[in-house]
Design a protein around this motif. Structure first.
Motif, PDB file in Angstrom:
ATOM      1  N   ALA A 173      49.031  40.913  38.478  1.00  0.00           N
ATOM      2  CA  ALA A 173      47.919  41.073  39.413  1.00  0.00           C
ATOM      3  C   ALA A 173      47.234  42.409  39.157  1.00  0.00           C
ATOM      4  O   ALA A 173      47.820  43.318  38.569  1.00  0.00           O
ATOM      5  CB  ALA A 173      48.423  41.045  40.850  1.00  0.00           C
ATOM      6  N   LYS A 219      48.870  45.694  45.871  1.00  0.00           N
ATOM      7  CA  LYS A 219      48.737  44.522  45.017  1.00  0.00           C
ATOM      8  C   LYS A 219      47.612  43.664  45.582  1.00  0.00           C
ATOM      9  O   LYS A 219      47.617  43.298  46.753  1.00  0.00           O
ATOM     10  CB  LYS A 219      50.049  43.730  44.987  1.00  0.00           C
ATOM     11  N   ASN A 262      45.031  40.308  45.635  1.00  0.00           N
ATOM     12  CA  ASN A 262      44.975  38.898  45.250  1.00  0.00           C
ATOM     13  C   ASN A 262      43.899  38.747  44.174  1.00  0.00           C
ATOM     14  O   ASN A 262      43.176  39.707  43.853  1.00  0.00           O
ATOM     15  CB  ASN A 262      44.744  37.988  46.463  1.00  0.00           C
TER      16      ASN A 262
END
Length: 97
Positions: free
Chosen positions: A28, A39, A41
């Motif tokens: 990611a 992190k 999406n």
């Protein structure tokens, strides 16, 4: 209807001390900073990837609508504006002067 302070003509960039990059171990895009890591999406990564200080918000929305082959441009616009507003509020991005 979305209430936002994000202008469609503004260009945004990642603000120091944040470092935006692809993290192979996370599979990611992430934002690294001294206290940790965020992190993202896939969509968040695609939005921040375009926060290069050169691409304005309207162009960013058009690019994403094309990338996602979206027929509902309003949904893309609202999602991008909301994400940018939150990102700005968290201090991840700033308007390029």
């Amino acid at each position: 209807m979305t209430t936002t302070n994000i202008s469609s003509l503004s260009c945004y960039e990642i603000r120091s001390p944040f470092l935006f990059r692809w993290e192979e171990s996370q599979q990611a895009h992430v934002l690294l900073y001294p206290e940790g890591i965020v992190k993202l999406n896939a969509t968040g990564g695609e939005i921040l990837k375009r926060c290069d200080g050169k691409t304005n918000v309207a162009e960013l929305i058009d690019q994403l609508a094309h990338s996602y082959n979206a027929s509902d441009i309003d949904a893309i616009r609202n999602g991008v504006l909301n994400f940018l507003e939150v990102s700005h509020g968290k201090g991840w991005i700033r308007a390029k002067a």
